[in-house]
Every structure is written in C-alpha cells, then in structure tokens.
Design a protein around this motif. Structure first.
Motif, PDB file in Angstrom:
ATOM      1  N   THR A 366      -0.015  15.998  -1.464  1.00 35.16           N
ATOM      2  CA  THR A 366      -1.194  15.593  -2.233  1.00 35.16           C
ATOM      3  C   THR A 366      -0.883  14.388  -3.115  1.00 35.16           C
ATOM      4  OG1 THR A 366      -2.064  17.851  -2.267  1.00 35.16           O
ATOM      5  CG2 THR A 366      -2.870  16.350  -3.954  1.00 35.16           C
ATOM      6  N   THR A 367       0.266  14.413  -3.766  1.00 34.48           N
ATOM      7  CA  THR A 367       0.650  13.303  -4.643  1.00 34.48           C
ATOM      8  C   THR A 367       0.807  12.007  -3.858  1.00 34.48           C
ATOM      9  OG1 THR A 367       1.808  14.849  -6.120  1.00 34.48           O
ATOM     10  CG2 THR A 367       2.348  12.506  -6.325  1.00 34.48           C
ATOM     11  N   ILE A 368       1.500  12.077  -2.727  1.00 32.70           N
ATOM     12  CA  ILE A 368       1.684  10.890  -1.900  1.00 32.70           C
ATOM     13  C   ILE A 368       0.354  10.416  -1.342  1.00 32.70           C
ATOM     14  CG2 ILE A 368       2.703  10.032   0.256  1.00 32.70           C
ATOM     15  CD1 ILE A 368       5.093  11.881  -0.325  1.00 32.70           C
ATOM     16  N   GLY A 369      -0.460  11.373  -0.893  1.00 32.12           N
ATOM     17  CA  GLY A 369      -1.768  11.018  -0.358  1.00 32.12           C
ATOM     18  C   GLY A 369      -2.637  10.330  -1.393  1.00 32.12           C
ATOM     19  N   MET A 370      -2.573  10.808  -2.649  1.00 28.63           N
ATOM     20  CA  MET A 370      -3.345  10.184  -3.705  1.00 28.63           C
ATOM     21  C   MET A 370      -2.832   8.770  -3.988  1.00 28.63           C
ATOM     22  SD  MET A 370      -4.372  11.651  -7.475  1.00 28.63           S
ATOM     23  CE  MET A 370      -2.708  11.508  -8.156  1.00 28.63           C
ATOM     24  N   LEU A 371      -1.507   8.592  -3.973  1.00 27.87           N
ATOM     25  CA  LEU A 371      -0.935   7.261  -4.209  1.00 27.87           C
ATOM     26  C   LEU A 371      -1.364   6.289  -3.114  1.00 27.87           C
ATOM     27  CD1 LEU A 371       2.689   8.222  -5.349  1.00 27.87           C
ATOM     28  CD2 LEU A 371       0.831   7.307  -6.768  1.00 27.87           C
ATOM     29  N   ILE A 372      -1.329   6.757  -1.863  1.00 27.54           N
ATOM     30  CA  ILE A 372      -1.759   5.898  -0.756  1.00 27.54           C
ATOM     31  C   ILE A 372      -3.240   5.568  -0.887  1.00 27.54           C
ATOM     32  CG2 ILE A 372      -2.102   5.766   1.746  1.00 27.54           C
ATOM     33  CD1 ILE A 372       0.426   7.457   2.080  1.00 27.54           C
ATOM     34  N   GLY A 373      -4.038   6.597  -1.191  1.00 27.73           N
ATOM     35  CA  GLY A 373      -5.472   6.381  -1.316  1.00 27.73           C
ATOM     36  C   GLY A 373      -5.838   5.459  -2.469  1.00 27.73           C
ATOM     37  N   GLN A 374      -5.182   5.658  -3.624  1.00 25.06           N
ATOM     38  CA  GLN A 374      -5.499   4.847  -4.797  1.00 25.06           C
ATOM     39  C   GLN A 374      -4.995   3.407  -4.667  1.00 25.06           C
ATOM     40  OE1 GLN A 374      -7.373   5.738  -7.675  1.00 25.06           O
ATOM     41  NE2 GLN A 374      -7.913   7.370  -6.241  1.00 25.06           N
ATOM     42  N   SER A 375      -4.073   3.166  -3.732  1.00 25.15           N
ATOM     43  CA  SER A 375      -3.576   1.800  -3.515  1.00 25.15           C
ATOM     44  C   SER A 375      -4.474   1.006  -2.576  1.00 25.15           C
ATOM     45  CB  SER A 375      -2.148   1.839  -2.959  1.00 25.15           C
ATOM     46  OG  SER A 375      -2.135   2.400  -1.648  1.00 25.15           O
ATOM     47  N   PHE A 376      -5.556   1.622  -2.098  1.00 24.01           N
ATOM     48  CA  PHE A 376      -6.473   0.917  -1.196  1.00 24.01           C
ATOM     49  C   PHE A 376      -6.968  -0.369  -1.851  1.00 24.01           C
ATOM     50  CE2 PHE A 376     -10.818   0.048   0.285  1.00 24.01           C
ATOM     51  CZ  PHE A 376     -10.574  -0.094   1.645  1.00 24.01           C
ATOM     52  N   ASN A 377      -6.853  -1.479  -1.118  1.00 28.05           N
ATOM     53  CA  ASN A 377      -7.215  -2.795  -1.674  1.00 28.05           C
ATOM     54  C   ASN A 377      -8.155  -3.587  -0.772  1.00 28.05           C
ATOM     55  OD1 ASN A 377      -5.549  -3.452   0.432  1.00 28.05           O
ATOM     56  ND2 ASN A 377      -4.064  -4.618  -0.786  1.00 28.05           N
ATOM     57  N   GLY A 378      -8.861  -2.857   0.115  1.00 27.73           N
ATOM     58  CA  GLY A 378      -9.770  -3.546   1.017  1.00 27.73           C
ATOM     59  C   GLY A 378      -9.153  -3.948   2.335  1.00 27.73           C
ATOM     60  N   THR A 379      -7.860  -3.590   2.532  1.00 32.52           N
ATOM     61  CA  THR A 379      -7.182  -3.874   3.796  1.00 32.52           C
ATOM     62  C   THR A 379      -6.502  -2.594   4.281  1.00 32.52           C
ATOM     63  OG1 THR A 379      -4.972  -4.427   2.927  1.00 32.52           O
ATOM     64  CG2 THR A 379      -6.663  -6.167   2.880  1.00 32.52           C
ATOM     65  N   THR A 380      -5.925  -2.655   5.479  1.00 27.56           N
ATOM     66  CA  THR A 380      -5.190  -1.508   6.011  1.00 27.56           C
ATOM     67  C   THR A 380      -3.705  -1.571   5.667  1.00 27.56           C
ATOM     68  OG1 THR A 380      -4.925  -2.687   8.115  1.00 27.56           O
ATOM     69  CG2 THR A 380      -6.787  -1.164   7.937  1.00 27.56           C
ATOM     70  N   ILE A 381      -3.294  -2.582   4.900  1.00 28.17           N
ATOM     71  CA  ILE A 381      -1.872  -2.749   4.581  1.00 28.17           C
ATOM     72  C   ILE A 381      -1.307  -1.564   3.796  1.00 28.17           C
ATOM     73  CG2 ILE A 381      -0.204  -4.141   3.284  1.00 28.17           C
ATOM     74  CD1 ILE A 381      -1.784  -6.625   4.054  1.00 28.17           C
ATOM     75  N   PRO A 382      -1.947  -1.111   2.698  1.00 29.41           N
ATOM     76  CA  PRO A 382      -1.354   0.009   1.947  1.00 29.41           C
ATOM     77  C   PRO A 382      -1.159   1.267   2.785  1.00 29.41           C
ATOM     78  CG  PRO A 382      -3.057  -1.064   0.655  1.00 29.41           C
ATOM     79  CD  PRO A 382      -3.162  -1.623   2.041  1.00 29.41           C
ATOM     80  N   MET A 383      -2.139   1.605   3.625  1.00 31.20           N
ATOM     81  CA  MET A 383      -2.018   2.806   4.428  1.00 31.20           C
ATOM     82  C   MET A 383      -0.909   2.670   5.469  1.00 31.20           C
ATOM     83  SD  MET A 383      -4.812   4.853   6.717  1.00 31.20           S
ATOM     84  CE  MET A 383      -4.515   3.792   8.120  1.00 31.20           C
ATOM     85  N   ALA A 384      -0.843   1.514   6.137  1.00 33.17           N
ATOM     86  CA  ALA A 384       0.183   1.303   7.159  1.00 33.17           C
ATOM     87  C   ALA A 384       1.579   1.345   6.540  1.00 33.17           C
ATOM     88  CB  ALA A 384      -0.047  -0.027   7.867  1.00 33.17           C
ATOM     89  N   LEU A 385       1.748   0.692   5.391  1.00 32.36           N
ATOM     90  CA  LEU A 385       3.042   0.709   4.705  1.00 32.36           C
ATOM     91  C   LEU A 385       3.380   2.121   4.239  1.00 32.36           C
ATOM     92  CD1 LEU A 385       5.472  -0.776   3.545  1.00 32.36           C
ATOM     93  CD2 LEU A 385       4.113  -1.275   1.497  1.00 32.36           C
TER      94      LEU A 385
END
Length: 420
Positions: A366-385
């Motif tokens: 959950t913590t990692i998922g929230m960090l990935i989700g909250q890093s969303f910046n309008g691109t797929t880069i945060p999720m892929a990384l």
C-alpha cells in the motif's frame, strides 16, 4: 494439520469446485471494494469538494491501510477460535460500513469509513489463505490459489464497468450499496456451506506468549520472510497502477467510457496467467515459474521506462497497452506462487502466518502503491520506473531466500511434495 495435495475424507462437504469458487468469492469482496470505485473517483472528489486529482486516490489508499494493519489481529484470533467466526465478523463489519458510506456528509467521513471497511475486509484475506493452508500444501496449495485467483480476476474485469453502469442510472453512493449486497450474499454462502477447517487439536492459546511465539516462527524463517518481502514489493506495483489507472487511461489517453474496457483487458491477462500457472505449477514448480516471470517483469518494465523517456510524452496507446498487459501477465502468476512459497513452511501457525505475511505485504504494498500513485505527473514515467524498481528489489529478496541459486528443482517426500 493436513498437508496432502487432496482434501482429506473428513466430512468436508464442499466439493473442490465449490471450495475454489467460495475462496475466490471471499477474496473478491476485497477486490470489489477497490476496483468498482475507480470510475467514480473523479465524481466523488467533485461532489465532496476535493480539488486535487491525486487526492482522489486516498479513497483507495485509506481502505488499503485499514486492510493492512488489522490483519495482525485476525491471525492469532483465528488460530485460537477457528476461521469461520472471525471471517463472518469481518464480513459483517464490511457490510455495515458499506451501508454507512451511502450517507456520508463529507470527504473526511468517507475516508474514516473506508478505513473501517478495510478492517472488515482484512478478515477475508487472512481467513482465505489460512483455510486453503489448512486443507492443502506445496504445489497443491499453489494450484488451488491460482485457480481461485483466476476466478477472483473476474472482479477487475467487470467491477469498473459495473461501477460505470451504476453511475449511469444512479449516483456514486449506490456503488456502496452494491458492495454491501455482494458481501452479504457471499457471507451467507460461507455461513451455510463453509465448515470450520481448523481442528480443535491444532488451536493455539490466545496469550501474549503464544502470539509472540507464532510471530517469531514466521519472522525467523528465511524463505517465508524473504518471499513475503518479495511479494510485498510486487504488490506495490499493482496498487500503484490501481491508484493511477483512472488518470492514465482517462487523463493521458482520453479513453473516457472506454476506461473499464482497457482495465478489464489487462485484468483478463492476469486471469489467464493464473489459469496457466495452475496447469503448469505441478510440472515446473513454483520457484522456476515465478522466477522466470519476475525476470521478464523487470525486463518489460525497464523497456516501458525507456520508451516513456524516449517519447517525452505518452507512449502510443497500442504499444503501451501491449507492454503493460504482458507485465501484468507476469504479475498474475508471481503473487500466487510467492505466497504459496512463503506459507509452505508455516502450516503449524497458518492463521498467525497468514496475518503477519498479509500485514507485511499489504502495508508495504500500500505504501509503495501510494508513492507510485502520488508521483503521477501526467506521463507514464513514474509508473514504469516504479515497476522496474519494485521488480529489482523483489529479485534481491528472492536471491536471499534462495541463497543465490535460482530455478531450483523439486523433490518429493513420502508425505507431500516439497519445493527444493
């Protein structure tokens, strides 16, 4: 505690098919609470005055935190009092909080109720894994969990579309009414058909000493603990996608009403993976299948990251959805096998083990998922990384568990098959 691959002839009245279906349905109670909400997040935020799009994700995140922390309680309780009563109590909490969510006045109260709803849902996670471990072990357990996961994956296929359909005819509050009805139906099925699976002679006293002893057994086993940590980071990738799915599919790719279709397509790949795993695990073993797929997961995630950077904007949707579906195909078999490997040595404390492992996995995921989700910046880069990073970390824990030796073979003992 039974450890053979087949159900013992002890008066257990469920057929193998009904047993798998019921386990899958109980697991689906939790999945429904997450996936059916996705199309409604923006409307919920708008109705309750939440202006920041990333804050809409808290409807998912707080539920998952409640789901995570309460698992530590259910395991020791179930090892003392059995599986069925705690399961039904948890389902009851879920139903009541779902009904309460239909009349919430503001966003803060919704988050509180979602946290409590997660506490109720946690019983389904701890008890289903414990019940399966009570009845199966080794590759047989992995096969049963894979088949249950395959049925369970029907929920991500249809839940977003169901949420979308409900909002066509009613407002988003009715989604919670649907959750309550679904959980009440499955709870009644379990009440009428599911017998207690923990025999009296295997019950542990509910004392501080007994609970601490059970926790030591779980945390002191290298293979169980390392595979739990590996599964935890992999789970973070799933939660990261769930948190940002609506923003990616609708915000980046402008799918609109096509969002549930795209979400369902990826979930279908995960279901296919679980089905194939159930057919192949007996031949190739949990280790070899999950480790090959983990390497593939890491490779494809790195490819998606490179493409996301290279395009300096959205990766073309056909290319994105193909790569992402293949990534989640890998995930569909990794999780079930990692969980079976973690639970395999812990049959004597299955309830406590399920709660500790579930707590660790859910909290970290959950913590990692929230960090990935909250890093969303309008691109797929945060999720892929994020996917590449969690896959690489999971591989480190697998290597520790296996002492640096991957793709190990199996051998059979006279009692049951044990992965080597």
């Amino acid at each position: 505690m039974p450890s053979s691959g087949n159900l013992p002839s002890d008066g257990f009245k469920l057929s193998r098919t009904e047993f798998i279906a019921l386990i899958a349905a109980l697991m689906a109670i939790n999945a429904l609470a997450i996936d059916i909400m996705l199309p409604a997040l923006a409307e919920i935020g708008s109705t309750l005055g939440v202006m920041t799009a990333n804050h809409h994700q808290y409807v998912i995140s707080v539920y998952l935190f409640g789901f995570s922390v309460s698992q530590l309680f259910y395991g020791p309780v179930s090892d003392r009092f059995g599986r069925k009563k705690p399961l039904l109590i948890g389902v009851g909490i879920y139903v009541l909080t779902s009904l309460a969510c239909m009349w919430i006045p503001d966003f803060s109260m919704l988050l509180v109720l979602r946290f409590l709803q997660g506490i109720g849902a946690a019983a389904t996670r701890v008890m289903t894994v414990s019940i399966v471990r009570d009845r199966y072990s080794g590759r047989a357990m992995a096969e049963i969990m894979s088949l249950a996961m395959m049925v369970f994956m029907i929920v991500p296929v249809i839940a977003p579309a169901t949420g979308e359909l409900i909002m066509v005819f009613a407002e988003w509050h009715m989604i919670f009414g649907f959750m309550a009805l679904f959980a009440c139906t499955i709870g009644l099925w379990a009440y009428l058909r599911l017998p207690e699976t923990l025999a009296a002679e295997y019950r542990r006293p509910f004392t501080a000493k007994s609970v601490i002893s059970g926790f030591r057994i779980v945390l002191g086993n290298r293979i169980a603990f390392c595979y739990t940590l590996a599964a935890s980071f992999m789970l973070g990738s799933l939660f990261g996608f769930i948190n940002s799915a609506q923003q990616i599919y609708v915000g980046i790719y402008d799918l609109g009403r096509g969002f549930p279709v795209a979400f369902a397509a990826v979930a279908a790949f995960m279901a296919l993976s679980s089905f194939l795993n159930s057919r192949m695990v007996g031949r190739f073993g949990m280790r070899r299948i999950s480790q090959v797929l983990l390497i593939t997961f890491i490779t494809l995630s790195f490819l998606l990251f490179v493409l996301s950077v290279a395009f300096q904007g959205p990766v073309p949707f056909p290319l994105y959805i193909v790569i992402f579906a293949l990534i989640m195909f890998c995930f569909g078999s990794i999780g079930g096998n990692f969980n079976a490997l973690a639970m395999e040595p812990l049959g004597q404390v299955a309830g406590t083990a399920s709660s500790v492992l579930g707590f660790v996995q859910s909290l970290i995921g959950t913590t990692i998922g929230m960090l990935i989700g909250q890093s969303f910046n309008g691109t797929t880069i945060p999720m892929a990384l994020g996917y590449f990073s969690v896959g690489a970390i999971a591989m480190v824990f697998v290597l520790i568990a296996e002492q640096g030796k991957l793709f190990r073979t199996v051998s059979a003992s006279p009692q049951h098959t044990i992965e080597k």
